[in-house]
Design a protein around this motif. Sequence first.
Motif, short mmCIF file in Angstrom:
data_model
loop_
_atom_site.label_atom_id
_atom_site.label_comp_id
_atom_site.label_asym_id
_atom_site.label_seq_id
_atom_site.Cartn_x
_atom_site.Cartn_y
_atom_site.Cartn_z
N GLU A 197 -4.26 6.05 -3.75
CA GLU A 197 -4.67 4.67 -3.54
C GLU A 197 -6.06 4.49 -4.15
OE1 GLU A 197 -3.77 2.79 0.28
OE2 GLU A 197 -5.77 1.86 0.17
N THR A 198 -6.25 3.43 -4.94
CA THR A 198 -7.55 3.19 -5.55
C THR A 198 -8.37 2.26 -4.65
OG1 THR A 198 -6.78 1.31 -6.87
CG2 THR A 198 -6.55 3.50 -7.86
N ARG A 199 -9.63 2.03 -5.04
CA ARG A 199 -10.57 1.37 -4.13
C ARG A 199 -10.23 -0.08 -3.78
NH1 ARG A 199 -16.26 3.65 -5.70
NH2 ARG A 199 -15.09 5.58 -5.49
N ASP A 200 -9.46 -0.77 -4.61
CA ASP A 200 -9.06 -2.14 -4.24
C ASP A 200 -7.76 -2.14 -3.45
OD1 ASP A 200 -7.08 -1.66 -6.12
OD2 ASP A 200 -7.61 -3.32 -7.45
N GLY A 201 -7.28 -0.93 -3.07
CA GLY A 201 -6.07 -0.84 -2.25
C GLY A 201 -4.79 -0.72 -3.05
N HIS A 259 -5.09 4.87 -13.86
CA HIS A 259 -5.96 3.67 -13.82
C HIS A 259 -7.30 4.10 -13.25
CE1 HIS A 259 -1.72 2.48 -13.01
NE2 HIS A 259 -1.97 1.64 -14.00
N SER A 260 -8.24 3.14 -13.24
CA SER A 260 -9.54 3.41 -12.65
C SER A 260 -9.39 3.63 -11.14
CB SER A 260 -10.46 2.21 -12.90
OG SER A 260 -11.58 2.28 -12.05
N THR A 261 -10.05 4.64 -10.63
CA THR A 261 -9.99 4.88 -9.17
C THR A 261 -10.79 3.79 -8.43
OG1 THR A 261 -11.87 6.35 -9.37
CG2 THR A 261 -9.69 7.37 -9.35
N GLN A 303 7.27 4.24 -5.23
CA GLN A 303 6.20 4.51 -4.26
C GLN A 303 4.92 3.70 -4.53
OE1 GLN A 303 5.57 8.84 -3.47
NE2 GLN A 303 7.37 9.07 -4.77
N LEU A 304 4.89 2.94 -5.64
CA LEU A 304 3.69 2.15 -5.97
C LEU A 304 3.69 0.88 -5.12
CD1 LEU A 304 4.05 2.55 -9.83
CD2 LEU A 304 2.39 3.73 -8.37
N ASN A 305 2.53 0.45 -4.68
CA ASN A 305 2.48 -0.70 -3.75
C ASN A 305 2.20 -2.04 -4.44
OD1 ASN A 305 -0.22 -0.70 -4.37
ND2 ASN A 305 -0.96 -0.22 -2.32
N TYR A 306 2.36 -2.10 -5.77
CA TYR A 306 1.95 -3.31 -6.49
C TYR A 306 2.64 -4.57 -5.96
CZ TYR A 306 0.07 0.15 -9.72
OH TYR A 306 -0.60 1.19 -10.26
N LEU A 356 -1.59 6.71 -10.15
CA LEU A 356 -1.00 8.05 -10.20
C LEU A 356 -2.05 9.02 -10.69
CD1 LEU A 356 2.42 7.16 -11.88
CD2 LEU A 356 1.98 7.56 -9.44
N LEU A 357 -1.99 10.23 -10.15
CA LEU A 357 -2.91 11.31 -10.54
C LEU A 357 -2.09 12.47 -11.09
CD1 LEU A 357 -5.70 12.92 -10.30
CD2 LEU A 357 -4.88 13.58 -8.02
N ILE A 358 -2.52 12.98 -12.24
CA ILE A 358 -1.93 14.22 -12.75
C ILE A 358 -2.93 15.33 -12.44
CG2 ILE A 358 -1.03 15.44 -14.78
CD1 ILE A 358 -0.45 12.79 -16.08
#
Length: 228
Positions: free
Chosen positions: A8-12, A26-28, A99-102, A16-18
């Motif tokens: 989860e990134t800072r804007d909620g 994307h930017s964390t 699993q992405l919450n977009y 994905l992380l490799i």
Amino acid sequence: MPDIKVIETRDGSSSLLIPEMNETYHSTHGAITESEYVFLKMGVDHFSETHPDQKEIKILEIGFGTGLNAWLTALAARQLKIKFTSIEKFPLEASLIDQLNYKEKKESGESKRIFEGIHSAEWEKECQITDEFDLTKIQTDINEFNPSAESFDLIYFDAFAPSKQPEMWSQEVLRKMYDLLKTGGVFVTYCAQGQFKRDLKAVGFVTEELEGPPGKKEMTRGTKLQPN
Ligand SMILES: C[S@@+](CC[C@H](N)C(=O)[O-])C[C@H]1O[C@@H](n2cnc3c(N)ncnc32)[C@H](O)[C@@H]1O
């Protein structure tokens, strides 16, 4: 396919992380925030403002990934018709996309339907997702991708960072991007690394260093003013 984890990134919003590359899609600091700023505001909005009479834009994305940029662009296409081509060497498995919450981040049922349409669209084929947005997903390595020259108005260059995947940022690749743009075309990326900016200039772009999205000082935009 390497091991990939949902974060989860800072804007909620998800990304994905490799872990083996220590690289995220994307930017964390905020996946949706970054995409809306770098590609929509500094890309599509800028292009529309500088080409007010153009009602159809052809966009090329390098790195389809989660489809986040494609989806946000489809949601933003209203007065404009957008033909969006996105290339991806390693399409993600549906179980990861699920699993992405977009979809939860935008209220309307229409936005959910568009997200699903983008992901269920056949690869290698132009698919109409909405009245204003056509999508062509192409599974290919950037080095094998050879469409006709001067076919795009705007390029979203969304490769992994130069420190992680330097070959994506070579002068050879950047020259190809230049050749693929029409005169007046625009290239946008979140990256503002020094060597990359020098290479972008070297292949012919007029470059601008712009304020970056939250958490990043700068980003880069290039404009093609001379034909190939
Ligand atoms: C930063 S991510 C893209 C994020 C994406 N735009 C999104 O909205 O989720 C970079 C993408 O480039 C893809 N990629 C890596 N090497 C590539 C290559 N040689 N040719 C084409 N795509 C490549 C990766 O698989 C990854 O999906």
